[in-house]
Each structure stands twice: as C-alpha cells, then as structure tokens.
Design a protein around this motif. Structure first.
Motif, PDB file in Angstrom:
ATOM      1  N   SER A   1      36.041 -38.402 -16.822  1.00 43.53           N
ATOM      2  CA  SER A   1      37.379 -37.891 -16.530  1.00 43.53           C
ATOM      3  C   SER A   1      38.193 -38.902 -15.739  1.00 43.53           C
ATOM      4  O   SER A   1      37.674 -39.558 -14.848  1.00 43.53           O
ATOM      5  N   GLU A   2      39.458 -39.022 -16.104  1.00 40.52           N
ATOM      6  CA  GLU A   2      40.303 -39.975 -15.402  1.00 40.52           C
ATOM      7  C   GLU A   2      41.019 -39.357 -14.218  1.00 40.52           C
ATOM      8  O   GLU A   2      41.502 -40.057 -13.340  1.00 40.52           O
ATOM      9  N   THR A   3      41.111 -38.051 -14.204  1.00 44.65           N
ATOM     10  CA  THR A   3      41.621 -37.390 -13.012  1.00 44.65           C
ATOM     11  C   THR A   3      40.592 -36.341 -12.625  1.00 44.65           C
ATOM     12  O   THR A   3      39.689 -36.034 -13.386  1.00 44.65           O
ATOM     13  N   MET A   4      40.737 -35.814 -11.435  1.00 44.58           N
ATOM     14  CA  MET A   4      39.796 -34.797 -10.978  1.00 44.58           C
ATOM     15  C   MET A   4      40.401 -33.407 -11.169  1.00 44.58           C
ATOM     16  O   MET A   4      40.017 -32.464 -10.491  1.00 44.58           O
ATOM     17  N   SER A   5      41.360 -33.277 -12.072  1.00 41.96           N
ATOM     18  CA  SER A   5      41.983 -31.977 -12.302  1.00 41.96           C
ATOM     19  C   SER A   5      40.957 -30.979 -12.822  1.00 41.96           C
ATOM     20  O   SER A   5      39.982 -31.357 -13.478  1.00 41.96           O
ATOM     21  N   LEU A   6      41.193 -29.720 -12.510  1.00 38.18           N
ATOM     22  CA  LEU A   6      40.265 -28.670 -12.952  1.00 38.18           C
ATOM     23  C   LEU A   6      40.099 -28.725 -14.468  1.00 38.18           C
ATOM     24  O   LEU A   6      39.003 -28.547 -14.992  1.00 38.18           O
ATOM     25  N   ASN A   7      41.189 -28.999 -15.149  1.00 37.93           N
ATOM     26  CA  ASN A   7      41.127 -29.028 -16.612  1.00 37.93           C
ATOM     27  C   ASN A   7      40.203 -30.126 -17.125  1.00 37.93           C
ATOM     28  O   ASN A   7      39.301 -29.873 -17.905  1.00 37.93           O
ATOM     29  N   GLU A   8      40.417 -31.339 -16.645  1.00 34.43           N
ATOM     30  CA  GLU A   8      39.595 -32.452 -17.131  1.00 34.43           C
ATOM     31  C   GLU A   8      38.141 -32.293 -16.735  1.00 34.43           C
ATOM     32  O   GLU A   8      37.231 -32.547 -17.526  1.00 34.43           O
ATOM     33  N   VAL A   9      37.923 -31.895 -15.486  1.00 32.40           N
ATOM     34  CA  VAL A   9      36.555 -31.763 -15.002  1.00 32.40           C
ATOM     35  C   VAL A   9      35.829 -30.646 -15.754  1.00 32.40           C
ATOM     36  O   VAL A   9      34.669 -30.799 -16.146  1.00 32.40           O
ATOM     37  N   SER A  10      36.515 -29.522 -16.028  1.00 25.29           N
ATOM     38  CA  SER A  10      35.904 -28.436 -16.788  1.00 25.29           C
ATOM     39  C   SER A  10      35.586 -28.886 -18.205  1.00 25.29           C
ATOM     40  O   SER A  10      34.555 -28.524 -18.765  1.00 25.29           O
ATOM     41  N   ASN A  11      36.496 -29.661 -18.757  1.00 26.30           N
ATOM     42  CA  ASN A  11      36.256 -30.176 -20.096  1.00 26.30           C
ATOM     43  C   ASN A  11      34.981 -30.997 -20.144  1.00 26.30           C
ATOM     44  O   ASN A  11      34.177 -30.850 -21.052  1.00 26.30           O
ATOM     45  N   GLU A  12      34.828 -31.843 -19.138  1.00 29.81           N
ATOM     46  CA  GLU A  12      33.662 -32.716 -19.140  1.00 29.81           C
ATOM     47  C   GLU A  12      32.367 -31.967 -18.831  1.00 29.81           C
ATOM     48  O   GLU A  12      31.347 -32.177 -19.467  1.00 29.81           O
ATOM     49  N   PHE A  13      32.412 -31.075 -17.853  1.00 34.95           N
ATOM     50  CA  PHE A  13      31.186 -30.391 -17.419  1.00 34.95           C
ATOM     51  C   PHE A  13      30.837 -29.192 -18.288  1.00 34.95           C
ATOM     52  O   PHE A  13      29.672 -28.878 -18.479  1.00 34.95           O
ATOM     53  N   LEU A  14      31.863 -28.498 -18.751  1.00 36.10           N
ATOM     54  CA  LEU A  14      31.621 -27.215 -19.425  1.00 36.10           C
ATOM     55  C   LEU A  14      32.054 -27.215 -20.882  1.00 36.10           C
ATOM     56  O   LEU A  14      31.691 -26.309 -21.635  1.00 36.10           O
ATOM     57  N   GLY A  15      32.854 -28.186 -21.256  1.00 36.80           N
ATOM     58  CA  GLY A  15      33.436 -28.150 -22.588  1.00 36.80           C
ATOM     59  C   GLY A  15      34.463 -27.031 -22.721  1.00 36.80           C
ATOM     60  O   GLY A  15      34.727 -26.540 -23.810  1.00 36.80           O
ATOM     61  N   GLU A  16      35.000 -26.596 -21.586  1.00 28.34           N
ATOM     62  CA  GLU A  16      36.027 -25.546 -21.611  1.00 28.34           C
ATOM     63  C   GLU A  16      37.307 -26.063 -20.957  1.00 28.34           C
ATOM     64  O   GLU A  16      37.246 -26.927 -20.098  1.00 28.34           O
ATOM     65  N   SER A  17      38.426 -25.500 -21.369  1.00 26.13           N
ATOM     66  CA  SER A  17      39.703 -25.949 -20.815  1.00 26.13           C
ATOM     67  C   SER A  17      40.445 -24.828 -20.106  1.00 26.13           C
ATOM     68  O   SER A  17      40.101 -23.656 -20.252  1.00 26.13           O
ATOM     69  N   LYS A  18      41.468 -25.248 -19.392  1.00 26.50           N
ATOM     70  CA  LYS A  18      42.379 -24.258 -18.817  1.00 26.50           C
ATOM     71  C   LYS A  18      43.199 -23.640 -19.941  1.00 26.50           C
ATOM     72  O   LYS A  18      43.383 -24.247 -20.983  1.00 26.50           O
ATOM     73  N   LYS A  19      43.717 -22.450 -19.693  1.00 31.09           N
ATOM     74  CA  LYS A  19      44.660 -21.853 -20.647  1.00 31.09           C
ATOM     75  C   LYS A  19      45.992 -22.560 -20.470  1.00 31.09           C
ATOM     76  O   LYS A  19      46.294 -23.107 -19.404  1.00 31.09           O
ATOM     77  N   LYS A  20      46.781 -22.530 -21.539  1.00 33.04           N
ATOM     78  CA  LYS A  20      48.078 -23.200 -21.433  1.00 33.04           C
ATOM     79  C   LYS A  20      49.123 -22.229 -20.890  1.00 33.04           C
ATOM     80  O   LYS A  20      49.221 -21.089 -21.333  1.00 33.04           O
ATOM     81  N   PHE A  21      49.862 -22.697 -19.928  1.00 31.81           N
ATOM     82  CA  PHE A  21      50.970 -21.890 -19.418  1.00 31.81           C
ATOM     83  C   PHE A  21      51.999 -22.826 -18.814  1.00 31.81           C
ATOM     84  O   PHE A  21      51.667 -23.674 -17.987  1.00 31.81           O
ATOM     85  N   GLU A  22      53.234 -22.669 -19.238  1.00 30.66           N
ATOM     86  CA  GLU A  22      54.268 -23.542 -18.717  1.00 30.66           C
ATOM     87  C   GLU A  22      54.838 -22.947 -17.428  1.00 30.66           C
ATOM     88  O   GLU A  22      55.387 -21.846 -17.435  1.00 30.66           O
ATOM     89  N   PHE A  23      54.685 -23.705 -16.357  1.00 32.07           N
ATOM     90  CA  PHE A  23      55.102 -23.166 -15.057  1.00 32.07           C
ATOM     91  C   PHE A  23      56.601 -22.924 -14.958  1.00 32.07           C
ATOM     92  O   PHE A  23      57.415 -23.750 -15.339  1.00 32.07           O
ATOM     93  N   LYS A  24      56.920 -21.776 -14.435  1.00 34.80           N
ATOM     94  CA  LYS A  24      58.313 -21.435 -14.139  1.00 34.80           C
ATOM     95  C   LYS A  24      58.295 -20.603 -12.868  1.00 34.80           C
ATOM     96  O   LYS A  24      57.281 -20.007 -12.529  1.00 34.80           O
ATOM     97  N   HIS A  25      59.434 -20.552 -12.245  1.00 29.54           N
ATOM     98  CA  HIS A  25      59.557 -19.645 -11.111  1.00 29.54           C
ATOM     99  C   HIS A  25      59.446 -18.218 -11.644  1.00 29.54           C
ATOM    100  O   HIS A  25      59.938 -17.917 -12.735  1.00 29.54           O
ATOM    101  N   SER A  26      58.804 -17.353 -10.867  1.00 23.98           N
ATOM    102  CA  SER A  26      58.529 -16.005 -11.375  1.00 23.98           C
ATOM    103  C   SER A  26      59.804 -15.266 -11.789  1.00 23.98           C
ATOM    104  O   SER A  26      59.776 -14.408 -12.666  1.00 23.98           O
ATOM    105  N   SER A  27      60.934 -15.644 -11.170  1.00 24.96           N
ATOM    106  CA  SER A  27      62.182 -14.963 -11.521  1.00 24.96           C
ATOM    107  C   SER A  27      62.625 -15.293 -12.946  1.00 24.96           C
ATOM    108  O   SER A  27      63.444 -14.600 -13.526  1.00 24.96           O
ATOM    109  N   LYS A  28      62.060 -16.378 -13.483  1.00 31.46           N
ATOM    110  CA  LYS A  28      62.473 -16.791 -14.828  1.00 31.46           C
ATOM    111  C   LYS A  28      61.443 -16.435 -15.889  1.00 31.46           C
ATOM    112  O   LYS A  28      61.575 -16.830 -17.045  1.00 31.46           O
ATOM    113  N   ILE A  29      60.403 -15.733 -15.491  1.00 31.25           N
ATOM    114  CA  ILE A  29      59.371 -15.382 -16.461  1.00 31.25           C
ATOM    115  C   ILE A  29      59.726 -14.065 -17.142  1.00 31.25           C
ATOM    116  O   ILE A  29      60.005 -13.070 -16.475  1.00 31.25           O
TER     117      ILE A  29
END
Length: 816
Positions: free
Chosen positions: A318-346
DNA sequence: GTTCGAGTCGTACC
DNA sequence: ACGGGTACGACTCGAAC
C-alpha cells in the motif's frame, strides 16, 4: 478464591499513600475480573568502589531517615538493602532503597547527593512496568491467581467498577495455557467537518462478533442495523451505553487516537454530556504531546493505524495507510463508496448509502483487528508491556521494553533514560559510515543468484558482542576491534546482556520460522515475525538518540563489521568464478557463470561453514534475467535500482519509478510493462513497439487524466517550505479552497497545458488539482514522466529513447 | 536572460 | 522525540555570466 486469569489491561491508583496495580482481565469462563495488587516500591543507589562495611552502614542509616513531602503526599524511605548487582555488565554494590510511593522516587533520589553514591537508577521505569517485572505478571499469559473477593466500597471505592468481580491478590502462578479470544468492538464516526469538534457527529457505527449497528439522529427509513436517537447528545449517550453493554476487552478504531475519540470528547463537552466509557465510569483520558493517545479505563483502546504502521508498513505494498488501501491489502475488502457532502446537502435517498458506508468502516476495522491480533498478541507477550503501549510503540520502544523486562535474568540494574541535554548531544553528532553498496555496471544479465545474510545486523551484533556494556574504554588484546571512521573501538569478548538477549531473539526467530515451515499457523507466523522485527530493530535502537542503551560506537561498529563481512563474501564469490553484479548491505546478486544452481547451493554451504559466530548466509532466489541501468546523469550504474525475473516469471523490481508513488500512473505502468517485456525476452524489440504506441496515445491525448495524477506527500506544515515545489503549490491551492491539507497528507495534482500567455518555465505554474478542468501537458508528460522512466532502460540496448519523442518536436514545429 | 551547481524535498533500499 | 545510513532524481533558487 482461586481463578485462572489472563491480564489484559493495567492501571494503578493510590490508596492511603501507597501504590496499587489494578489489572483487568478475564477468567477461564470469560468473566471479567479486576485484580488489585501491590508490590515493593524501590530504586537503586549504585555505590562507589571500595567503601567499607562501616561506611555503607552509615550511609544506609542516613538514607533511611529520608522523608519527602510532595504535594501533600508523605513518602519516606522505608528500608534499604545492600545487594551485589550488575550495572552495564560490571559487578557493583548497590543499595535497594524502598520507599512509600512510586511517584516520589524521583524526589527521594534527588536527596541522594552523598559522595558515596556513584549513580541512582531504576526510578524512571513507570509503575506498571515495574509492577509487571516485580510480580512476573505479564500481559496475555495465563496465571492461577488466588485472593479475596473485594466488596463494594473497599479501597475507597476503587473496587466498585463494572466487572463481574474484584479480587485482592494473594498469589500469582503462571500456568500453561495459550488460548484466548478477546471480545472486540470496532467503531467509526461520521461528522460534518474534518476539523476536530467543528461539526456535528452524524452517526457512529459499532461492530462486534454478531453485532452490527449504526446509531444516528438523522431520521430516515427503517433499516435492520440502524438505530435512531433524538439528537447528537443522545447519540453520545447511546454510544457509551452500547460499550457498557458489550463490555469489550478491546475498543478499536482506525486513526481513532487522532480523530474519532478526540472528536467524541469535543462534542461531548459541547453537548454537556459525559462520555463515561471506562469500567470505572471515567471519561477517556488524552495524553498531551505530539501524538495524542486516548486511554479508557479497563478497556484497551487500540488505534489500528498506529500498530499497522510500526509492525507492517515496511512489508506493505500500500502506498498510503488509508483504511481503504490497508483493508484491500490485508483483507481484500474495500470501503463503500460515498461522496462526502455536508449533511444539509444530503438527499433523503442518499442516507442509506451513508449508513452503509459508516458501517462498512467498522466492519473493516473489526476484520483488520482480527487479522493483526496474532501479531499484537505476540508482540505483547514478547515485550511484556500492556497492549495499550505495545499497539502504539515504535520498534525502538519495543526493543527497549524487551530489554527492560529481561534485565533481571542478568541481575542488571536498568540504565536511565537520556536527559534532554543528552538527547540534544546525541542528535548533534554527525553520521557514522553505514552500509556498503556495490557499484553495479549497467547491463542486462542472465542466470543470477542472490544470497543474503539472515538478520544481518542482528547477527553481527551478537557475533562481535557489540553494545554499550561491552564497549571497552581502553584497547585490549583479547577483544573484538574495528575501525569506525577514524578511530578504533574495542568490545569485550565476555558476552554482554544485550547481545545475549539478541542472540536469544534470533535463535527463537529461526526456531519459529522452521516450525512455521513444517506446520504453518497464524500464531507461529506472528511469533516468528515479531522476533524478526525485533532483531532487525536492535541495530536502529543502538543508534537511536532516545535509547537507554544508546551506543554510537556499537552502531557504527555493527555497520563496519557488516561491511567487512559482505565484502569478504563478494571476494569469495568472485574468486570461485561466479561474478558479483550487485550488493547492498546484506545481499549479493551474482552471475552463475555457467555453473548449476546445485553448485551454487553447495558453494553457499561452504561459505556458511567459514562464517564467524552466528552469521548465516541464505539463498534468496535464482533469477533468469536481471537489468541494471545507468544513473540519469553520468555513465555509472545506478545503485538501489534494478529489476529481476525469476524462473517462475515473477518480477522483482527495486527503486525504479515503477515503485515510486510520486510518479504518475502512466509512467509507472509503462515502465513496468517495458521491464517485463525486456526481462521476458532479453531484448528491447517488443518494448519499443509498445512504447511507440503509448507515445502516440499520449500525443493524441487519449490517456485518461487519472493516469496523469502525481501524488506527493506533504511532509510538514505549508509555511515551513523553503522551496516552492509543484506539490506545495497544489497544497496551497487546496488550502485556498478550504480542502483540508495536513502535514502527512497526500497531495494530488497534474501538470496542465499552459495558457498562451503563461510563458513561465516553472512546472509549478502549470499545476492543477485533479478536479480542476484542463488538459494534460503533452510535452511535460512525454519529457518529464515517460521518457525518464524508460530512457535508461533502453540505453542498455544502445537505443536512444529520444527518437520516440523527437518526432513530436518536428510536428510541433510543423504545426506552427 | 540563460546556465549551472547547490540546496530542498520526497521516496526508495536494506 | 518516539529506529539507522545510502542513494536517486525532480525541481527550484540564486549566483555568475
């Protein structure tokens, strides 16, 4: 009352002026138990040589009268004992000075300015470590503990905590038992703002064995795992409630020291809610200092990021220590995709995704914990420090913990931590000479082998007995000696405790590695790995300015002996008519020169039989082909840069742009492909065809902009940069746009085609953030990314890579 | 204004 | 403050012309 018990978390408290350890753990039935225990509190005064019995006796009498009064706490020297001890390997007479309260040892020590006393030691260990050493009651081992059940109200109410029962300890005996499955709860929060406490906490996910939940106050449809609460305050209370109900041994998060728990604390304060997560009902305690840590009474809070960084990052892809990359490497699983917005705009229909996203983060964290558990367990057992510390330790601290917990086997009094001034002095010292790196000749080679030293520096330290305690002040005849940049240093042949401990570590590593080969399992693997990391870190420890057993001479000597050792092997390899192609620190790549692999293996045996001490050379692999290239400037071969292909067609690429994250994906992919084609075929023909196609695509702008992204880490705060490089410009622009940019973050940008009026030659003036519109700068990507990545490789075949792009120049000229 | 070496910076190797 | 030294190479900066 007698129980089988496994200690998990350690705390301490004062009662009536004395120190008590409070140990939380489980019994054999999984009941949660709290033990209360005490131990002798003492430190050492090392006496000067040649004191008479009488002088010592007088000194003892004097010391026994010492009393201190610190912040209303009265501590006195309770008794003293004379012992024959060792300090840094030397026999010493020392007074064991018992005092009332551990916290006051420093103040008592300050009163020992007597001329008969040479040194004062052992008052800077920390009560919990001291207790573990004193009672031989190490974490995550099983013991038979006997004692009396404590009733409510005893020890000033300290026993009134949320456990099944509390015991005042009478005796502790180790028993043979290994199995332990901890109860783990993973959590993750989602907030409106990144900055700690600035936004509201929208939801918290919690995952444990057969338990998945998202709590939120953002009302939406019913989902099986979502529980709605009224508002943020209630969310925080619900969070505490679930923790109490599940009662985990470990609460784990990802970057939760730096984000989730500080955020929870800030919001709890804002809402006027207590975050009573501890077994005693206390709130998390945050350490001051550069790295904040969050401690919860009775529950071990593990920030996985910290542990993964020290224990695994050097082996990770992994090139970063992000949860996504590390999970990919250790577990073969990824984060779910979600585009961040302020809750007022969701929008209403987007919340489900957000809930799932939040839940998935805790699922990943929970799974990651289980993945690393064996390693954390073994590190804890080996270094004998509480899991909370072990999970946050750097490797140097692990080495030191191992040493401190094993000193009693050597009757050694612990050395003190360096003072502030000593640290300053150590940091100012210049570098000593390090590893030897062989100057390679550029070219493509066939039939290679690689040997390397197992635990190279570690086995050098053991073989030549290098350490602070074995360093001799004066030259001696019968000693190990070596030149370290300008002077000669000598080390005693009488084995020192540090090399002996290390020898044990390396032997255990060999043993478990062997057992692992025969019959693999997770614990053996973890154990073998922990010993390996410990062995490898021991050299760094010797040169680390914060180390108790810092010894620059030993560190420099280690590097020097290792240089000699590898140079000797190189000579022997060449003398035997193999040919050394490359070598770095502890490994050697050589040509078989017509000899068989079997012959090379026999030769390895012969080399091993001639090696001193515990030095051992092993076969890394055989390779079909390998390539070494020139440096970008000059004719010489580049060091730390090569590519190999073994007989299973597996590539091993080191140092090339392919493996460097601050090059764009295009350059990396192309270089990787070129290396592959060349190593498979042994010539450049296919690679050239491939390259022509790529250059055409780049020119025609057919390459996805994503592949042109350059990722560079911001290693310090923006205003500390002296040179304004492209990534600094990109970071500044991000800051302007109020995108969070922190030291340590990855900055992503691309180089865009300059506008007509922009005549600047500086690359930084063409920087665009990845979401900014524009077209990539063809010229830049060809000349600054693609060409540099393949130029030196093609040069090996006497092909000038410029012919690939020169056409471009002509067409450009033609266009105008 | 251009050139070039020194300095800064990031990243990799072991 | 929270392992070590060795090495490459991009890019900027500033002195020298």
């Amino acid at each position: 009352m007698k129980i089988d018990f496994i200690p998990i978390d350690y705390g301490y408290f004062d009662f009536e002026g004395r120190n008590y350890a409070k140990i939380i753990g489980r019994d054999a039935k999984g009941k949660r138990v709290c033990l209360i225990d005490s131990c002798d509190v003492y430190f050492w005064a090392i006496l000067k040589d040649k004191l008479s019995q009488k002088q010592i006796q007088k000194l003892q009498e004097k010391i026994e009268k010492i009393k201190v009064d610190v912040k209303g706490r009265k501590t006195k020297v309770e008794k003293t004992e004379l012992h024959n001890k060792k300090f840094l390997g030397k026999d010493v007479k020392a007074l064991k000075i018992f005092a009332t309260n551990y916290k006051d040892l420093h103040d008592v020590a300050d009163k020992l300015g007597m001329p008969e006393i040479e040194k004062r030691r052992g008052y800077d260990i920390g009560f919990i470590s001291h207790y573990i050493i004193e009672k031989k009651f190490a974490p995550l081992y099983w013991y038979e503990v006997s004692g009396e059940i404590l009733n409510a109200g005893e020890f000033g109410g300290i026993a009134d905590i949320n456990v099944d029962f509390c015991i005042k300890v009478n005796s502790i005996n180790p028993i043979k038992k290994e199995i332990f499955s901890p109860k783990v709860l993973a959590f993750d929060i989602e907030t409106d703002e990144f900055k700690i406490g600035e936004g509201e906490i929208l939801m918290i996910s919690l995952v444990s064995e057969n338990f998945k939940k998202v709590i939120t106050w953002k009302k939406n449809k019913e989902f099986p795992y979502v529980e709605y609460v009224k508002d943020e305050a209630e969310l925080l209370e619900k969070f505490s409630e679930i923790i109490k109900q599940i009662s985990p041994d470990f609460l784990t998060g990802y970057f939760s020291d730096g984000f989730d728990l500080p955020y929870l604390k800030a919001r709890a304060e804002k809402n006027g809610v207590r975050l009573n997560l501890g077994l005693d009902g206390s709130q998390p305690k945050f350490s001051r200092g550069i790295m904040t840590t969050a401690k919860i009474d009775g529950i071990v809070h593990v920030d996985l990021l910290r542990f993964i960084q020290t224990a695994y990052s050097q082996y990770m892809q992994s090139e970063t220590m992000s949860l996504n990359e590390v999970s990919n490497e250790f577990l073969g699983e990824s984060k779910k995709k979600f585009e961040f917005k302020h809750s007022s705009k969701i929008e209403a229909d987007e919340w489900e995704n957000y809930f799932e996203y939040n839940l998935q983060d805790s699922i990943l964290t929970f799974n990651l914990f289980n993945k690393i558990w064996a390693d954390l367990l073994e590190f804890t057992r080996i270094t004998q420090e509480p899991v909370f510390n072990v999970s946050r330790n750097g490797m140097s601290a692990n080495v030191e913990d191992y040493i401190v917990h094993n000193l009693s086997k050597f009757n050694e009094i612990p050395e003190k931590r360096p003072t502030y001034d000593e640290i300053g002095e150590r940091k100012r010292r210049g570098k000593y000479e390090g590893a030897f790196v062989f100057q390679p000749s550029p070219g493509i080679y066939e039939n290679l082998g690689i040997f390397d030293f197992t635990s190279s520096y570690g086995s050098v330290i053991v073989t030549y007995n290098l350490s602070k305690s074995t360093l001799l002040e004066k030259p001696e005849k019968n000693a190990y000696s070596i030149d370290i940049t300008g002077r000669k240093v000598y080390f005693s042949k009488e084995q020192g405790f540090f090399p002996e401990m290390l020898k044990d570590i390396i032997e255990k590593r060999r043993q478990y590695k062997g057992e692992l080969k025969d019959k693999p399992d997770a614990i053996k693997k973890a154990r073998s790995n922990a010993f390996k990391l410990l062995a490898n870190a021991s050299y760094g420890y010797l040169g680390f300015f914060g180390a108790r057993y810092y010894c620059e001479e030993a560190a420099a000597a280690t590097a020097a002996f290792a240089r000699n050792a590898i140079k000797e092997i190189i000579e022997k390899i060449d003398k035997e008519k193999y040919k050394t192609i490359y070598s770095d620190t502890d490994s050697i790549a050589f040509l078989l020169n017509g000899k068989t692999r079997e012959q090379a293996k026999q030769f390895l045996k012969k080399l091993n039989s001639q090696l001193p001490g515990i030095m051992e050379l092993e076969l890394e692999d055989f390779y079909k082909r390998g390539i070494w290239v020139t440096k970008r400037t000059g004719e010489l071969g580049a060091k730390k840069k090569y590519a190999l292909i073994n007989y299973e067609d597996k590539l091993k690429i080191r140092g090339f742009e392919t493996v460097r994250r601050n090059w764009c994906t295009l350059a990396r992919e192309v270089q990787n492909k070129v290396l592959k084609l060349i190593l498979e075929d042994g010539n450049e023909k296919k690679a050239m065809e491939y390259l022509k196609g790529i250059v055409k695509e780049v020119r025609e702008r057919k390459i996805d902009l994503k592949k042109m992204t350059i990722r560079t880490q911001l290693t310090k705060p923006l205003d500390e940069y002296k040179a304004i490089t492209p990534h600094v410009i990109a970071a500044k622009r991000m800051a302007e746009k109020e995108i969070p940019v922190d030291a340590g973050g990855l900055i992503e940008y691309y180089i865009a085609e300059a506008k007509q009026e922009n005549k600047s030659k500086l690359i930084r003036d063409k920087v665009k953030l990845i979401d900014e519109e524009g077209e990539y700068d063809v010229d830049y990507y060809l000349k600054h990314q693609l060409l540099p990545a393949v130029e030196n490789i093609l040069q090996v075949f006497n092909v000038d890579a410029n012919i690939l792009v020169e056409k471009k120049k002509q067409t450009t000229l033609g266009e105008f």
